[in-house]
Structures are given as structure tokens and as C-alpha cells.
Design an enzyme around this catalytic site. Structure first.
Site, short mmCIF file in Angstrom:
data_model
loop_
_atom_site.label_atom_id
_atom_site.label_comp_id
_atom_site.label_asym_id
_atom_site.label_seq_id
_atom_site.Cartn_x
_atom_site.Cartn_y
_atom_site.Cartn_z
N LYS A 8 0.84 -1.20 0.00
CA LYS A 8 0.00 0.00 0.00
C LYS A 8 0.88 1.25 0.00
CE LYS A 8 -3.99 -1.76 2.59
NZ LYS A 8 -5.00 -1.54 1.54
N ARG A 68 -10.47 -11.45 1.97
CA ARG A 68 -11.28 -12.56 1.43
C ARG A 68 -10.53 -13.88 1.50
NH1 ARG A 68 -11.71 -9.36 -4.17
NH2 ARG A 68 -11.42 -7.65 -2.68
N1 BES Z 1 -8.26 -3.64 4.37
C1 BES Z 1 -8.40 -3.28 3.01
C2 BES Z 1 -9.70 -2.53 2.73
C3 BES Z 1 -9.74 -1.10 3.18
C4 BES Z 1 -9.15 -0.11 2.43
C5 BES Z 1 -10.43 -0.76 4.31
C6 BES Z 1 -9.23 1.20 2.84
C7 BES Z 1 -10.53 0.55 4.71
C8 BES Z 1 -9.91 1.54 3.97
C9 BES Z 1 -8.38 -4.51 2.12
O1 BES Z 1 -7.60 -5.55 2.57
C10 BES Z 1 -7.84 -4.08 0.81
O2 BES Z 1 -6.71 -3.71 0.76
N2 BES Z 1 -8.66 -4.14 -0.23
C11 BES Z 1 -8.28 -3.74 -1.51
C12 BES Z 1 -8.81 -4.76 -2.50
C13 BES Z 1 -8.30 -4.57 -3.91
C14 BES Z 1 -6.84 -4.89 -3.98
C15 BES Z 1 -9.10 -5.46 -4.82
C16 BES Z 1 -8.84 -2.35 -1.81
O3 BES Z 1 -9.99 -2.10 -1.42
O4 BES Z 1 -8.14 -1.53 -2.35
MN MN Z 2 -5.58 -5.34 1.93
#
Ligand code: BES
Ligand code: MN
Ligand code: ZN
Length: 505
Positions: A279, A353
Site C-alpha cells: 500500500k 477474502r
Molecule cells: N483492508 C483493506 C480494505 C480497506 C481499504 C479498508 C481502505 C478501509 C480503507 C483490504 O484488505 C484491501 O486492501 N482491499 C483492496 C482490495 C483490492 C486490492 C481489490 C482495496 O480495497 O483496495
Molecule cells: Mn488489503
């Protein structure tokens, strides 16, 4: 804080502070009227001088009100009577407590639950008052070098009622409100803890502590147990981390063994760096909240155990960190889940997931009545619904409706999104049964579509709480949501179960 309900008239109370409401413009509620009467028009006189209009959220503190037995009188603005609704009620209670905390009063009696509210009864107002009151005292200062500095003086809260008619249901509602607030506090505490303290091992320890306090059954699966069960998807997320992953199962039995349980599954990623699909740096600290699904499961179990709710509930928490590292899962890796289905991991940041799917397969062994998973799953959900509503997706419309009803009752909003098969094709993989991402479009739905492939054997609903589990900015912190929604759902289910059992006997 201690709470109780008392019937009696406001002007008769020898309290450190009596709290009454005023509608805009300058219209006294019944309780305010009663105070004004013994004070021989002192209060209405003050309003006439223009010191208070009754605007929503405003307060006016009066000392030594003539002929009153209380030390202080707090007037709380309610806004226009026609517009007085759920939100205004909660705002008024919040404003009252904010003002009370600024006084030296150690006790107070509130006359707010009898103010008429469209669609809501005294029980609702009572439980909401307890929840909002306890929210006002919540602090996350354990890690400051001088904790407890801003601790409020207020110790005893009485909810005053002039009639005794509804006191039995109000007492029950008070206990429910206190239990929900307790569960929310637990969820907030866990969410707010830093990721160097709140690790998977810490979460497991908290579950064991909860089991001791409330006589629950706790089972902690270690890495080798999960290997034996074939949880290749969950374990693929843990590969980059030094902290061992765990799978926590907590069983609460409020009914005889026979009754099928509701299973709650909470995402417990104690820190989500994204893994190899790292990230960006900005606000990455907030990814400590990626275990708020797990925290809400523990909070809800604490709430229902405190109430001794007659229902069977199992909490399952897959918990791990998501870290990069020499041993970490790479984009392109293919793993085999406990269900036997294979997954091509195209983005290691879609890890929620991957741990939930194995936990959802594990849930089958409890022969669940229904399964609800709770997860900070997608940034897309924040884009779609903001910080107001949790996303709700389900393979069973009746279950979804039931959850929406609970959400409405608990003022813990959720919004139903579709889970049509049309979206499933976005998860197509050339090399495995499915990919772990479905592209940018409809990210919340394709995440739920992924989970739906592991929940075919039972009624299932998914709550995406990415936008609702915590606040950013100056009030940064966990919200304790969706503990109110889940607890309310279980309260209703338990009542229905008891009713059915009675009819059958
Ligand atoms: N924990 C995150 C989701 C999230 C992002 C929660 C921002 C709260 C604020 C999750 O694990 C994630 O990173 N999801 C990705 C999925 C994508 C790679 C398909 C996302 O939402 O960017
Ligand atoms: Mn994630
Ligand atoms: Zn995550």
C-alpha cells in the site's frame, strides 16, 4: 457510570443536576414545565430574555433555581418539535452529557425519555440514552503516560420517568443499552490498540479472557492445526509475517445444545501493509483497524453474554498480519483453500477474502442457522457508501431484511447491495478456479462474490465495514460499529426463538 430508572416528578429530585428539554422556539417540555412551575416562572423568564432558543444541541446550565431541590438544572435544546427525530434525540443526549461533564456534578437525573418521538417507544429512548451516555465517557488513553486525566466526575445517571407504565420494558431496554455500549467499548479498545500490541496472539488471548469471564468455550487453532485442515488460503496471507496466524473460535450457549447457532465471522488482519502489493505510505497507520470485524465479533459476544441472551452464537476469527517479506505470497501464486477450490492471488492486498474464505468453510462444522461475516474488506465500499452505512450483501433476502431491520432499530446503518451472478465472471482466472480480485468495477460486490463461493451450504450475509468501523481525522478512532446492529439482530432472534419454543410446548 452507574445507571438506574426512577419514577417521580422532576421538581421532587434532590439531584446534583436535573436535565430537561426545551423545543425551539422557547417551548418547554412537560418536565421543564414542571420545574418552571415550582420556580414560579423563573425558567420561562430566562428564555423570554433570549438566553436560550432551544436550538438543537444547545444547553444552558442554571444554578440555584428558586424553590428547586436540585443543585443544578440543565436545559437542553431539542430543535423544532416537528423535526424532532432519532438523530435529534441522540444529539440532545450527547449535548446534555457534554455539558454535564463540564460541571462538577457526580450524579444527574435526565427527563428526556418521555419526550414523544415518532416511531420510537420509551424502551428505544432508554437504550439509546445509555449508549450515547457511555460513548461520551469513552477515552483511549491507556498508552498516554498520564492516563485518566480527563476522567469525568459523573458517576450516577438516573433516567427519570413521571409514569410507571413502561418501567419494566425500560429496565430491560436499559440493560440492553448498557450491554451494547459495553460491547462497543470492547470493540473500540481493540481497534484503537496499536498493531505492535494488538497482534493475532493478543487477539487470541483476549478471546480466552472473554471465555473465562463469561464461561464461553474458546478454541485457538495454531498454524499447524490450520495446515492439517488444509487452510492454504488463510496461511498464504500469513507467510510474510513473523507473527503466527491464529483461528479463534468462541462458543456462547444461551440455549440447550440442540439449537443451531448463528455464526459470526470477523476479519482479524491486525495490520494490512498490502503485502508484496504494498500500500502507499499515506495513512497506512489506519490499517491497524483492519481487525475491526474481529473486534465487533468479540464485542457482540461480550454484549450477549452480559445479557445472558437465550440464543446460541459462535464467533470465528481468522487473524494474521499481512506483511511483505522474503517468504511472502507473490502476485501470481496459486493456493488451495480448505474447500478444495484453488485461487490465483493477483493482488496480495486483497487478503481479507483469502482469510475469510477458509474461516467460512470452517464454519460449516457448526451446522449454522445462519452465518454473518464482518470485514473491513474493500476501499470501494468507502467510495460507495462513505462513513455512513455498512455494505450488506447476502445469499438470502430474508436474512438481509432482518439485518436491515436490526440496523434501523439500532441506528447503525447498513445498505443492501446486489449479489447477482452477473458479477461472478469478473473473478475468472486462466490458471485457477478463481482470481482473488475482480477489477476496479463494483469492488465491494466482487469481493462478496468471491466469498459467496464458500458459503453455498448455509444462509449467509456479509457486512463490509471499511467505511463505518473507524473515523479518520482529528477524531481518529474506532467506532464500535457494527456491534449495535449485530446485537440488536441477536436480541430479536433470541426473542423469536423463545416464542417459538413456547408455542411448541
Ligand atoms: N483492508 C483493506 C480494505 C480497506 C481499504 C479498508 C481502505 C478501509 C480503507 C483490504 O484488505 C484491501 O486492501 N482491499 C483492496 C482490495 C483490492 C486490492 C481489490 C482495496 O480495497 O483496495
Ligand atoms: Mn488489503
Ligand atoms: Zn485488509
Amino acid at each position: 457510570m452507574k445507571f438506574s430508572i426512577k419514577s417521580g416528578n422532576p421538581e421532587k429530585q434532590r439531584s446534583a443536576c436535573v436535565v430537561v428539554g426545551v423545543f425551539e422556539p422557547r417551548k418547554l417540555t412537560e418536565a421543564a414545565e414542571a420545574m418552571d412551575k415550582i420556580a414560579k416562572g423563573y425558567i420561562s423568564g430566562i428564555l423570554r430574555h433570549g438566553d436560550m432558543e432551544g436550538k438543537a444541541g444547545s444547553t444552558l446550565l442554571l444554578h440555584n433555581v428558586p424553590h428547586a431541590l436540585c443543585e443544578r438544572l440543565l436545559l437542553v435544546g431539542l430543535g423544532k418539535e416537528r423535526e424532532f427525530n432519532d438523530k435529534e434525540y441522540r444529539d440532545a443526549v450527547r449535548a446534555a452529557f457534554k455539558a454535564l461533564h463540564e460541571t462538577g456534578a457526580t450524579d444527574a437525573i435526565l427527563y428526556l425519555t418521555e419526550i414523544p418521538l415518532k416511531k420510537r417507544d420509551a424502551a428505544w429512548k432508554t437504550s439509546q440514552t445509555a449508549i450515547v451516555a457511555l460513548e461520551s465517557t469513552y477515552r483511549s488513553d491507556r498508552l498516554k503516560s498520564k492516563p485518566g486525566e480527563s476522567k469525568p466526575h459523573l458517576r450516577e445517571i438516573t433516567l427519570g420517568m413521571t409514569s410507571t407504565a413502561e418501567s419494566a420494558s425500560s429496565e430491560e431496554a436499559l440493560q440492553q443499552g448498557l450491554a451494547i455500549a459495553h460491547g462497543m467499548n470492547l470493540a473500540k479498545d481493540l481497534g484503537n490498540l496499536p498493531p505492535n500490541i494488538c497482534t493475532p496472539t493478543y487477539l487470541a488471548q483476549q478471546a480466552v479472557n472473554l471465555a473465562k469471564t463469561y464461561k464461553l468455550k474458546a478454541t485457538i487453532l495454531e498454524q499447524k492445526d490450520m495446515e492439517k485442515l488444509g487452510m492454504g488460503s488463510l496461511l498464504s496471507v500469513a507467510r510474510g509475517s513473523r507473527q503466527p496466524a491464529k483461528l479463534i473460535a468462541l462458543e456462547y450457549r444461551g440455549r440447550e445444545k440442540m439449537e443451531k447457532p448463528i455464526v459470526l465471522v470477523g476479519k482479524g488482519v491486525t495490520f494490512d501493509t498490502g503485502g508484496i502489493s504494498l500500500k502507499p505510505a499515506a495513512e497506512m497507520d489506519e490499517m491497524k483497524y483492519d481487525m475491526c470485524g474481529a473486534a465487533s465479533v468479540l464485542g457482540t459476544l461480550a454484549a450477549i453474554a452480559q445479557m445472558r441472551l437465550p440464543i446460541n452464537v459462535v464467533g470465528i476469527i481468522p487473524t494474521t498480519e499481512n506483511m511483505p517479506g522474503g517468504n511472502a505470497t507473490k502476485p501470481g501464486d496459486v493456493v488451495t483453500s480448505m474447500s478444495g477450490q484453488t485461487i490465483e492471488i493477483l493482488n496480495t492486498d486483497a487478503e481479507g477474502r483469502l482469510i475469510l474464505c477458509d474461516a467460512l468453510t470452517y464454519a460449516e462444522r457448526y451446522e449454522p442457522e445462519a452465518v454473518i461475516d464482518i470485514a473491513t474488506l474493500t476501499g470501494a465500499c468507502v467510495i460507495a457508501l462513505g462513513h455512513v452505512a455498512s455494505g450488506l450483501l447476502s445469499n438470502d433476502d430474508e436474512l438481509a431484511q432482518e439485518l436491515l431491520l436490526a440496523s434501523e432499530q439500532a441506528v447503525d446503518r447498513a445498505w443492501h447491495l446486489p449479489l447477482w451472478d452477473d458479477y461472478q465472471e469478473q473473478l475468472k482466472s486462466n490458471f485457477a478456479d478463481m482470481a482473488n480480485i475482480g477489477g476496479r468495477a463494483a469492488g465491494t460486490i466482487t469481493a462478496a462474490c468471491f466469498l459467496s463461493r464458500f458459503t453455498k451450504k448455509y444462509r449467509w450475509a456479509h457486512l463490509d465495514i471499511a467505511g463505518t468501523a473507524w473515523k479518520s481525522g482529528k477524531d481518529k478512532g474506532a467506532t464500535g460499529r457494527p456491534v449495535p446492529l449485530l446485537t440488536q439482530f441477536l436480541i430479536k432472534r433470541a426473542a423469536q426463538g423463545v416464542k417459538k419454543a413456547k408455542e411448541a410446548s
